[in-house]
Write a protein that holds these residues in place. Structure first.
Motif, PDB file in Angstrom:
ATOM      1  N   ASN A 285       1.836  -1.561  -7.933  1.00 60.72           N
ATOM      2  CA  ASN A 285       1.930  -0.050  -8.207  1.00 60.72           C
ATOM      3  C   ASN A 285       0.757   0.369  -9.199  1.00 60.72           C
ATOM      4  N   LYS A 289      -1.972   3.362  -8.252  1.00 59.60           N
ATOM      5  CA  LYS A 289      -2.081   4.553  -8.795  1.00 59.60           C
ATOM      6  C   LYS A 289      -3.697   4.951  -9.303  1.00 59.60           C
ATOM      7  N   GLU A 293      -6.284   7.543  -8.120  1.00 56.41           N
ATOM      8  CA  GLU A 293      -7.244   8.341  -9.018  1.00 56.41           C
ATOM      9  C   GLU A 293      -8.744   8.480  -8.747  1.00 56.41           C
TER      10      GLU A 293
END
Ligand SMILES: NC(=O)c1ccc[n+]([C@@H]2O[C@H](COP(=O)([O-])OP(=O)(O)OC[C@H]3O[C@@H](n4cnc5c(N)ncnc54)[C@H](OP(=O)(O)O)[C@@H]3O)[C@@H](O)[C@H]2O)c1
Length: 300
Positions: A285, A289, A293
């Motif tokens: 995770n 993420k 980004e």
């Protein structure tokens, strides 16, 4: 013993293979073409890609060939290439995230990431995200991510060193990039299952295969490796786990395939071992993420 002769017929399918001008990617692209697929060869150098197209066309194949030239060292080139591909094909059945670089001298991608992390993992994350609408349009499509036994040498991806903020250790960064590849493969499958989508994420590794990957090794290091590993497999054999992951009927989403011999170094496709960190949901995770980004892409 599974070989390319066991591949199901691929006519009607469209496949894109990155790093298709040499080594394992070339053999993967050629086998898919020979099985009848429409194969798009991706590479960064137009002459090398055209040369690969010529070599594949002169093989005994029934498929269709196209090529696309872009560098995975540039996220804007990945974006432009994905847009171009999306304007030309209506669905994508197989995406093979194969291209890679191993232990180059210290350097950064156009976007400032350490080369191996940027090319081997981040650019493929972005490419998959950008081609995802096409993958969804094919039924039972597959994303194959090529990792390496070297992923086991990395315990985690140090997100505070992805721009070489600390120091550069070529072997360590290679292992980390291959761990990131596997975390991506596993994380993608988890998200696909959760969303109930008809796409499989599968991993593969080619054991030890003769290719241009060793181009940055010194002769002494290369010879020392050969002494430890023995003769390397030819590239056609190293491509079998990728081909198995891309086409075999009994492949499962989240499965990881490599050679069946001792220490998974040589042999024919069989389930391979995934390290604990590669399956760790918290690490996945965090990486996910970060990658969304860093690349400005959202998978779904
Ligand atoms: N060979 C092995 O024993 C082994 C073991 C474990 C894992 N693997 C993995 O297998 C995959 C294929 O490697 P290989 O052994 O076939 O090596 P290879 O012959 O060196 O092929 C690598 C491919 O990646 C391409 N590539 C490198 N940098 C790129 C960039 N910035 N943009 C676009 N394409 C780029 C290369 O293009 P150029 O020719 O233009 O440089 C080449 O087509 C890699 O992911 C590697 O990590 C290989």
């Amino acid at each position: 013993m599974w070989t390319a002769n066991d591949m199901p017929e691929q006519s009607g399918k469209t496949a894109l293979v990155t790093g298709a001008n040499s080594g394992i990617g070339f053999e993967t692209a050629m086998a898919l073409y020979r099985a009848g697929a429409h194969v798009i060869l991706a590479g960064r150098n137009i002459e090398r890609v055209e040369n690969a197209v010529d070599r594949i066309l002169s093989s005994n194949g029934e498929g269709k060939l196209d090529s696309v030239v872009f560098s995975l060292s540039s996220l804007s080139e990945v974006k432009t290439a994905a847009e171009m591909i999306s304007s030309k094909i209506s669905k994508l059945d197989i995406l093979v995230n194969n291209a890679g670089v191993m232990t180059p001298p210290a350097g950064k991608t156009e976007d400032g990431f350490e080369l191996q992390f940027g090319i081997n993992f981040l650019a493929h994350f972005a490419l998959t995200a950008r081609l995802f609408p096409l993958l969804r349009k094919a039924s039972g499509s597959r994303v194959v991510t090529v990792s390496s036994g070297a992923h086991k040498f990395a315990g985690s991806v140090d997100l505070n060193n992805v721009r070489t903020e600390k120091d550069y250790d070529a072997g360590r960064e290679y292992a980390i990039s291959k761990l990131a590849d596997l975390q991506f493969m596993v994380g993608l499958q988890q998200r696909l299952e959760k969303a109930g989508l008809d796409v499989l994420s599968v991993g593969a590794h080619p054991g030890v295969t003769a290719s241009d990957l060793s181009r940055h090794m010194t002769k002494a290091d290369y010879n020392a490796a050969l002494e430890q590993l023995g003769e390397l497999m030819p590239a056609w054999q190293g491509a079998l786990p990728s081909l198995y992951a891309a086409t075999a009927k009994n492949v499962t989403g989240g499965g990881y395939y490599g050679p069946d011999g001792e220490r998974e170094l040589k042999g024919y496709p069989a389930p391979a071992v995934i390290s604990k960190p590669a399956k760790d949901p918290a690490l996945i995770n965090k990486l996910w993420k970060f990658a969304e980004e860093a690349t400005g892409t959202l998978l779904f």
